[in-house]
Design a protein around this motif. Structure first.
Motif, PDB file in Angstrom:
ATOM      1  N   LYS A   1      98.803  -9.657 -11.553  1.00 31.41           N
ATOM      2  CA  LYS A   1      98.102  -9.085 -11.581  1.00 31.41           C
ATOM      3  C   LYS A   1      98.408  -8.310  -9.578  1.00 31.41           C
ATOM      4  O   LYS A   1      98.979  -7.375  -9.380  1.00 31.41           O
ATOM      5  N   LYS A   2      99.418  -9.358  -9.049  1.00 31.39           N
ATOM      6  CA  LYS A   2      99.521  -8.804  -7.556  1.00 31.39           C
ATOM      7  C   LYS A   2     100.853  -9.200  -7.028  1.00 31.39           C
ATOM      8  O   LYS A   2     101.137  -8.461  -5.884  1.00 31.39           O
ATOM      9  N   ILE A   3     102.003  -9.767  -7.609  1.00 30.52           N
ATOM     10  CA  ILE A   3     102.869  -9.324  -7.294  1.00 30.52           C
ATOM     11  C   ILE A   3     104.460  -8.084  -8.012  1.00 30.52           C
ATOM     12  O   ILE A   3     104.179  -8.711  -9.903  1.00 30.52           O
ATOM     13  N   PRO A   4     104.556  -6.955  -7.916  1.00 30.56           N
ATOM     14  CA  PRO A   4     104.558  -6.291  -8.560  1.00 30.56           C
ATOM     15  C   PRO A   4     106.241  -6.189  -9.322  1.00 30.56           C
ATOM     16  O   PRO A   4     106.378  -5.766 -10.444  1.00 30.56           O
TER      17      PRO A   4
ATOM     18  N   PRO B   1     109.805 -12.403 -15.352  1.00 36.10           N
ATOM     19  CA  PRO B   1     108.815 -13.050 -16.525  1.00 36.10           C
ATOM     20  C   PRO B   1     107.968 -13.769 -16.035  1.00 36.10           C
ATOM     21  O   PRO B   1     108.727 -14.970 -15.345  1.00 36.10           O
ATOM     22  N   ILE B   2     106.739 -14.256 -16.369  1.00 37.73           N
ATOM     23  CA  ILE B   2     105.798 -15.797 -16.240  1.00 37.73           C
ATOM     24  C   ILE B   2     106.162 -16.565 -17.629  1.00 37.73           C
ATOM     25  O   ILE B   2     105.522 -15.804 -18.414  1.00 37.73           O
ATOM     26  N   ILE B   3     106.696 -17.125 -17.375  1.00 38.61           N
ATOM     27  CA  ILE B   3     106.550 -18.645 -18.361  1.00 38.61           C
ATOM     28  C   ILE B   3     104.610 -19.242 -18.234  1.00 38.61           C
ATOM     29  O   ILE B   3     104.264 -19.927 -17.319  1.00 38.61           O
ATOM     30  N   GLY B   4     103.414 -19.032 -19.416  1.00 42.35           N
ATOM     31  CA  GLY B   4     102.425 -19.373 -19.011  1.00 42.35           C
ATOM     32  C   GLY B   4     101.868 -20.526 -19.388  1.00 42.35           C
ATOM     33  O   GLY B   4     102.607 -21.198 -20.813  1.00 42.35           O
ATOM     34  N   ILE B   5     101.820 -21.694 -18.616  1.00 47.44           N
ATOM     35  CA  ILE B   5     102.014 -23.550 -19.616  1.00 47.44           C
ATOM     36  C   ILE B   5     100.412 -23.897 -18.548  1.00 47.44           C
ATOM     37  O   ILE B   5      99.591 -23.733 -17.337  1.00 47.44           O
TER      38      ILE B   5
ATOM     39  N   ILE C   1      99.282 -14.896 -22.312  1.00 48.96           N
ATOM     40  CA  ILE C   1      99.637 -13.854 -23.135  1.00 48.96           C
ATOM     41  C   ILE C   1      98.863 -12.467 -22.532  1.00 48.96           C
ATOM     42  O   ILE C   1      99.992 -11.523 -21.754  1.00 48.96           O
ATOM     43  N   LEU C   2      97.897 -12.227 -22.989  1.00 47.20           N
ATOM     44  CA  LEU C   2      97.736 -10.871 -21.929  1.00 47.20           C
ATOM     45  C   LEU C   2      97.289 -11.298 -20.912  1.00 47.20           C
ATOM     46  O   LEU C   2      96.726 -10.078 -19.745  1.00 47.20           O
ATOM     47  N   ALA C   3      97.074 -12.367 -19.869  1.00 42.52           N
ATOM     48  CA  ALA C   3      97.211 -12.311 -18.761  1.00 42.52           C
ATOM     49  C   ALA C   3      98.574 -11.563 -17.761  1.00 42.52           C
ATOM     50  O   ALA C   3      98.392 -11.969 -16.489  1.00 42.52           O
ATOM     51  N   GLY C   4      99.114 -12.101 -19.142  1.00 49.84           N
ATOM     52  CA  GLY C   4     100.790 -11.788 -18.002  1.00 49.84           C
ATOM     53  C   GLY C   4     101.723 -12.908 -18.431  1.00 49.84           C
ATOM     54  O   GLY C   4     103.316 -12.309 -17.739  1.00 49.84           O
TER      55      GLY C   4
ATOM     56  N   LEU D   1      93.819 -18.081 -14.887  1.00 46.38           N
ATOM     57  CA  LEU D   1      93.909 -17.345 -13.445  1.00 46.38           C
ATOM     58  C   LEU D   1      94.869 -17.481 -12.607  1.00 46.38           C
ATOM     59  O   LEU D   1      95.821 -16.212 -12.346  1.00 46.38           O
ATOM     60  N   MET D   2      95.962 -18.101 -12.529  1.00 48.76           N
ATOM     61  CA  MET D   2      97.126 -18.139 -11.906  1.00 48.76           C
ATOM     62  C   MET D   2      98.059 -17.386 -12.278  1.00 48.76           C
ATOM     63  O   MET D   2      98.961 -16.465 -11.489  1.00 48.76           O
ATOM     64  N   VAL D   3      98.143 -17.565 -13.652  1.00 47.15           N
ATOM     65  CA  VAL D   3      98.713 -15.915 -14.299  1.00 47.15           C
ATOM     66  C   VAL D   3      98.559 -14.574 -13.921  1.00 47.15           C
ATOM     67  O   VAL D   3      99.642 -13.571 -13.857  1.00 47.15           O
TER      68      VAL D   3
END
Ligand SMILES: Cc1cc2nc3c(=O)[nH]c(=O)nc-3n(C[C@H](O)[C@H](O)[C@H](O)COP(=O)(O)O)c2cc1C
Length: 319
Positions: A243-246, A254-258, A271-274, A236-238
């Motif tokens: 979604k909210k940060i242009p 880039p975001i590293i999801g952990i 990856i689908l979440a961003g 959810l945080m990713v």
């Protein structure tokens, strides 16, 4: 290099979106299994070290790890031998992995973050260190830790200070805490401070109590929860940051999801979440083949779907 799995974090190409999560593979030397397994190494995109501090740290009193039903609580307290010994004894061995190396750093003050960053930015180290991950999110140390990460102004100051002290070629990743209501606030602050990438999440504060002794089980009382239980939180945080940060949405940051990843499906969800890449920690304690299995699972999935991993970044937002 398998093109289907290739991703990039700014100027750094990763052969796969899988990374170790800080603190779960030591500083490198401890992980003999990694050094001896070309298969694990080829399934990884980058190696992230355990947290390094300027001075040695003894860590927290025992117990430091407690198993929970769907994860673990840890309160290691950033035990490490300090930057000088890390640089002299541990870092050179990481060259053998032939992977981008991201050094995770922690400190008790903004100034100390700056000093530590500048030690790591020495010219001779530039062929080993590709990036620095700033830990503003450790939940189990007394000073700093996640209290830094919940104060956006402080996050911005720390990132700015680190950025100023390192060579511009070094990727700066800011690792955020989930122990906050709106993670986009420190994320935006990190971007304002000049971070090149974000990673999330660190562990979630928790505790366990012995019903025999009637005492807390962790020596430090408070620990950080990790493992499968926290995956929906990390996801959810990713999702929210993308979604909210242009800058995230445009993939400039880039975001590293952990958090809680234990199989290839979890990685695809992140990856689908961003997320552009993912870090895996606790599952690696349980399953030594986790990186290989996840890598192979993703490869099969991408072939079946006839897409590359980059085509899936943030895809859920198009739905
Ligand atoms: C034993 C242990 C030590 C950790 N040490 C660090 C650390 O030094 N620095 C840091 O940023 N995160 C640290 N973490 C957090 C992990 O990197 C990761 O963010 C968290 O465990 C969630 O991922 P997971 O569910 O895949 O383990 C540690 C986690 C564990 C379990």
């Amino acid at each position: 290099m398998n093109k289907l799995l290739q991703v990039s974090l700014k100027n750094i190409e990763l052969q796969s979106p899988l990374m170790t999560a800080s603190g779960t593979s030591g500083h490198g030397n401890e992980i003999e299994v990694l050094a001896k397994s070309p298969k694990i190494l080829s399934s990884l995109g980058a190696f992230v070290t355990k947290g390094v501090t300027l001075k040695p740290k003894e860590g927290n009193p025992e117990f430091r790890i407690v198993e929970t039903r769907t994860g673990i609580l840890n309160s290691i307290g950033l035990q490490n031998e300090g930057a000088a010994i890390f640089i002299e004894k541990e870092l050179p061995g990481l060259l053998n992995f032939d992977l981008p190396v991201f050094v995770n750093i922690s400190a008790d003050s903004v100034e100390e973050f700056g000093e530590l960053a500048s030690c790591l930015s020495d010219n001779d180290l530039s062929q080993i260190i590709s990036g620095i991950e700033i830990n503003v999110s450790c939940p189990n140390i007394k000073k700093g830790g996640s209290s830094f990460g919940t104060d956006p102004k402080m996050v911005e100051r720390i990132v700015k200070t680190v950025k100023k002290r390192v060579d511009p070629s070094i990727l700066i990743i800011t690792k955020l805490t989930p122990n906050i209501t709106d993670i986009t606030l420190p994320a935006k602050a990190a971007i304002a401070g000049g971070t090149d990438a974000l990673s999330m999440i660190n562990t979630i504060r928790g505790m366990a109590i012995s019903i025999d002794t009637w005492e807390p089980l962790l020596g430090n009382v408070v620990g950080g929860l990790s493992g499968p239980a926290i995956k929906p939180v990390g996801l959810l945080m990713v999702y929210e940051c993308f979604k909210k940060i242009p800058e995230c949405r445009r993939r400039q940051i880039p975001i590293i999801g952990i958090g809680g990843i234990s199989n290839w499906r979890d990685v695809i969800e992140y990856i689908l979440a961003g997320a552009t890449a993912t870090g895996i920690g606790t599952s690696w304690f349980v399953n030594p083949d986790v990186f290989i299995e996840i890598h192979d699972g993703i490869k099969k999935y991408l072939k079946k779907k006839k897409v590359g991993i980059v085509d899936l970044i943030g895809k859920v937002h198009e739905a």
